[in-house]
Write an enzyme that holds these catalytic residues in place. Structure first.
Site, PDB file in Angstrom:
ATOM      1  N   ILE A  59       2.235 -23.104   4.535  1.00  0.00           N
ATOM      2  CA  ILE A  59       0.831 -22.963   4.172  1.00  0.00           C
ATOM      3  C   ILE A  59       0.698 -22.173   2.871  1.00  0.00           C
ATOM      4  CG2 ILE A  59       0.265 -20.778   5.337  1.00  0.00           C
ATOM      5  CD1 ILE A  59      -2.054 -22.527   6.580  1.00  0.00           C
ATOM      6  N   ASP A  60       1.724 -21.371   2.555  1.00  0.00           N
ATOM      7  CA  ASP A  60       1.657 -20.489   1.388  1.00  0.00           C
ATOM      8  C   ASP A  60       2.000 -21.198   0.088  1.00  0.00           C
ATOM      9  OD1 ASP A  60       0.950 -18.270   2.891  1.00  0.00           O
ATOM     10  OD2 ASP A  60       3.024 -17.811   3.371  1.00  0.00           O
ATOM     11  N   MET A 105      -4.344 -15.073   3.241  1.00  0.00           N
ATOM     12  CA  MET A 105      -2.906 -15.126   3.492  1.00  0.00           C
ATOM     13  C   MET A 105      -2.112 -15.112   2.190  1.00  0.00           C
ATOM     14  SD  MET A 105      -2.331 -17.541   6.781  1.00  0.00           S
ATOM     15  CE  MET A 105      -2.482 -16.794   8.413  1.00  0.00           C
ATOM     16  N   GLY A 106      -0.832 -14.819   2.314  1.00  0.00           N
ATOM     17  CA  GLY A 106       0.057 -14.789   1.163  1.00  0.00           C
ATOM     18  C   GLY A 106       0.832 -13.483   1.132  1.00  0.00           C
ATOM     19  N   ARG A 107       1.976 -13.408   1.821  1.00  0.00           N
ATOM     20  CA  ARG A 107       2.754 -12.166   1.829  1.00  0.00           C
ATOM     21  C   ARG A 107       3.565 -11.999   0.549  1.00  0.00           C
ATOM     22  NH1 ARG A 107       4.651 -10.502   7.878  1.00  0.00           N
ATOM     23  NH2 ARG A 107       2.581 -10.787   8.753  1.00  0.00           N
ATOM     24  N   GLU A 134      -2.770 -10.841   1.308  1.00  0.00           N
ATOM     25  CA  GLU A 134      -2.321  -9.806   2.253  1.00  0.00           C
ATOM     26  C   GLU A 134      -1.090  -9.052   1.754  1.00  0.00           C
ATOM     27  OE1 GLU A 134      -0.811 -11.510   5.961  1.00  0.00           O
ATOM     28  OE2 GLU A 134      -0.303 -13.343   4.898  1.00  0.00           O
ATOM     29  N   ARG A 194      -5.038 -21.137   8.919  1.00  0.00           N
ATOM     30  CA  ARG A 194      -4.003 -22.132   9.212  1.00  0.00           C
ATOM     31  C   ARG A 194      -4.379 -23.031  10.392  1.00  0.00           C
ATOM     32  NH1 ARG A 194       0.813 -18.738   9.026  1.00  0.00           N
ATOM     33  NH2 ARG A 194       1.823 -20.742   8.976  1.00  0.00           N
TER      34      ARG A 194
END
Lengths: 342, 342, 342, 342
Positions: free
Chosen positions: B127-128, B170-172, B222, B275
């Protein structure tokens, strides 16, 4: 440096995002001034200029349509069109022009630039995605999402009742919307203008679908046509291939299916809802980047060029290259979808 | 020919579309049989096979998640993992395997193929959008649409009240979701993990926004982190760059902004809603084509390869190439967005 | 105690929510068993029973359509219908029946209960909202939301081009969907079956709208009819008022407007997408509460009754009362909307 | 006759629809003039009047927020507030005032009318739906739809991973949004401010849900509180019941669940996205009718009254009646939902 901006042709979600991005970058990074012209080339012919600064573009990113208005006016068919355009550009002290539009609008920009020395940069726009030289045009993703959501809803009825559901989507000369939304929506038949369809084959797919106890969904582009004649022609207009265009192919096909298979068929004609409303995130992203890169092209003095998407990059191509031929659905790509028919 | 299918890692809209397309094409065009394994590599380790024919994949195209379940199990860390996998593949009479997953799942597939001769084809999923070798991964467009819609809604409040609105997406390790949704949503600040942010600079952008009488919207991935320390660390975990990961950067940043600027700040944490739900039309199109081309790769005996998107084409690349490095946001691309900050 | 459940008539978002709620409460609170009958009364005539426990209703809440299928079969017109129903109820050991449906389905339930002693509880269902005795029926809110979103999208085109946009919505005998979506969408003309329209008056409204430089949007219920004749009749069927029903009033009206005013007009026919897809939150809430209260009515032995919404309360009314007359749009309510015409 | 209009309190989808409807009807049917006051009572205190004619209200129906701006200013706590209001009303030649707002705004209107003879009509507004005397307030349905869609998306993850998903929704003093969205979204636990919850009972529901192999979804109103102490209090503010308000109950609860059950838990905090964006069709319908009836009340000289929804009718009630007490969730209604817990 003062830059003129105009939008031509049919409305398309993302036009405002292009305008906003060009103005934001031009003003803030290059210190440009901007002037909008109302209703495409018509406004330039008539000298209808509007101020276009950062306050004017605030809040327009998510709005469909175009704050500048649009038209299909072609200055080359107007009396003394080129001279009037030159005069109005001079009067408004415009140094360069960003023209946002489809084949027609861009074709005019290319001629004005090549033959008359007017400094133009093009931004491609068509909801039908049928312009060469760019992977996608903005507006297309929005239209496909709307059509797909409609098909999703029809599945509910398809699961509860034994009816054929026909949905007519946009696409006079190219079947991109039909192909993408049909695949994404899980349609059982997808008909596109690029390949004449055989009504008996369509009926065979429909009957094969009924045998697994699900009702079939048929997606048909408005420009799709049967292999043989016999259609009720409503307006007698002609399509790009020289054929008589069928207005209302969805309804016509539904009646044919009813007559030949004996199953009830219902039609949905999405019409203009496919080009309205807020642009999808993808279209806003693409349109925004087109706007940013168009003003960069102005800054680089790269006139006669058009911004285009290649993969994830924005590139520049000669406007003429983009408008030379219609980008239609490749037969191999259409064949790929065939595994889902029936 | 019997083909095994499994899905690994976090759930992602479009997984079911891949499964369905692979099964439809494999069964209808190549006469293959299919077997699903439950919960990624774990199901293959434990021999939990499920039938996977056309009836099983009917109706799953628009559904998020994965009908096969998922896990993060790594067979190389399990006792005797490779042997058990080989045994279970033999028992289920599997000739080739389609592994759908991210870096970890595909890394396992590459090793099983290269070192142990298990015939694998990979389908990239994250998803990233942070996998190399493919322009986009499915699920990403859906996540960006969801985040963009949330930002759109916050604009309403931003126009009516003088508050700072922080939305954590999202997105680490990669800021793709933040960058795309921030641009598409018209955010005034976008913070990504690739570049440490300066809280004072963020506050300066916020105050410049207030001066034009609109409330600022801050989109923060995030995994984004401030240039200097001082954060309240919640879980002590580490990110890919060896830094201590900040859980709850959105809320932390909101408090900092309140303290430094005196303006009220509110936080939205989208979390897992990014997601979930039905995939966007683009993601269904991409996932469907990935499924079709993965089964073609099996048919061509092109094992060790992974399908990937390049422009509008589906191509094949060595799995290893795709998982060798994280695809992060290019500084130049991030800089492009800077014109909208403040 | 074993309770039978069936769904009859056209599909409608919320049917599954009713079934799920009734089963959840019946099993957990009263210890009932449940049996579903396929395809409305037809399944009961043919003895096609399916198990209906908590596992069967898991996950169906957000799904449109009905997991039990539906039909328009009337057991009173079938050979020996009542006896077959009684036999099949006895065979399946059914003590009471929950019948979910519109006028026809509920009418059958009322007769079976009153004349033949079969213990029935009714749940009203019609997307058209035209059942008396209840403030709203589920499915209606979903349909109105879909139609409103379509009208919203048309406004984009209406602001960019000078075209008349006609959208045909559901409603053969009652104009509720047209009235609610037309008001919510900001339509300039709303035409309903309850009041014959005057084409010249419609054209006058359209021209008055053009004078303020906005393109008009006309919402027309599929059952709306002009004051005088001259319509192209497509199927010759008759409506509830004894009039010949117009199939395709949207397209017919668009042509009339073009002929009389000289303005281009485009038509959208929403068709079955109005009754498909996931129910709105309101419809799920209403349908869930109807299901809970229907099983309470069974528990109380309150047979021959139907659940209904009054304000925010669920009440019980005699089925017959609900089906005695069509609930049409009150002229005063329609007049209230008139301030927005033109 | 000139009518003033103002909007007070938090923004809420539908405010613009009220304004538009009141102006349209007032101008066209009664020949009134209208004047808007900026930012609620503050604009009236400061004499910031804006013209409010038909051109000003064009296109605002689908837009969230309020074109008039809003504030929480209370003129009774301002120096010489009532006199300044009277002066400014006289200066702007206002004969009557339509005040759109919640408890505070309406309370002011009631006192100004009853004690100081200012001719006010009230329109109730609260996203929380906690005003007495009306079945629903506009904005509530929109918020419930947004929260329900978020819960729908979480189900995807819940089906693919064994995680507890906690979603915190609006509702400081009343649990209407939590109850409606939780029921509509199929949540497994719903926690509201009206009833203190027992963390052990919540954990028991969660574990019972895991036993059927689905991950639990917990919907918690921001004002919900555990039966016993031990919460990490973040801001020390107090709620309507005299309790210390918990900021961040969602995150707190997720941690408690992780600690007590050993299951991973993730939190989504929807925040302000619940009150943003375009109003649902129901809210536009309700807000439009409130606007029409408010101007009728002015025309009838029915000052001190407020419009309200009763079933499908718009009625008038004394403003004071509506603001006398908070409309909270009835224990019996909450108990009705209990069948879905666990």
């Amino acid at each position: 440096m003062r830059v003129g901006v105009l939008t031509g042709g049919g409305d398309c979600p993302g036009l405002n995002a292009v305008i906003r991005a060009a103005v934001r970058k031009g003003v803030q990074e290059y210190g440009y001034g901007f002037t909008g012209f109302r209703d495409g080339w018509r406004g330039l012919l008539e000298g209808r200029a509007v101020p276009l600064g950062i306050p004017e573009v605030r809040g327009i990113l998510p709005r469909g349509g175009t704050v500048l208005g649009s038209s299909r006016t072609n200055p080359f068919t107007a009396d003394d069109g080129v001279r009037r355009i030159k005069d109005n550009l001079a009067k408004a002290e415009i140094d360069a022009l960003i023209a946002i539009g489809g084949e027609d609008t861009l074709g005019v920009a290319a001629r004005l630039c090549d033959e008359f020395g007017i400094k133009c940069v093009g931004v491609p726009k068509t909801i039908d995605n049928d312009l060469s030289a760019t992977d996608y045009t903005f507006g297309f993703d929005t239209a496909v999402n709307i059509a797909t959501e409609a098909i999703d809803r029809l599945h509910t009825t398809a699961e509860s009742h034994m009816r054929v559901l026909v949905v007519e989507v946009m696409g006079r000369h190219a079947g991109w919307i039909a192909l993408h939304s049909g695949l994404a929506g899980g349609a059982n038949v997808i008909l596109i203008p690029e390949q004449r369809f055989d009504v008996d084959e369509v009926c065979a797919w429909i009957e094969s679908r009924f045998r697994v106890r699900y009702a079939p969904i048929v997606v048909v582009a408005e420009g799709a046509m049967p292999r043989e004649g016999g259609m009720v022609l409503k307006d007698g207009s002609h399509d790009a291939f020289g054929h008589v265009r069928l207005s209302g192919v969805g309804e016509w096909l539904a009646k044919e299916i009813e007559n030949r298979t004996g199953n009830e068929a219902r039609t949905t004609v999405l019409g203009h809802i496919q080009r309205g409303g807020t642009p999808s995130a993808f279209d806003r992203w693409l349109a925004t980047r087109f706007g940013l890169h168009a003003v960069d092209a102005v800054h680089d003095g790269d006139f006669g060029s058009m911004v285009a998407l290649r993969g994830t990059d924005i590139v520049r191509v000669p406007i003429a290259e983009a408008t030379a031929r219609l980008k239609t659905v490749d037969p191999a790509l259409y064949a790929e979808a065939g595994v889902f028919f029936g």
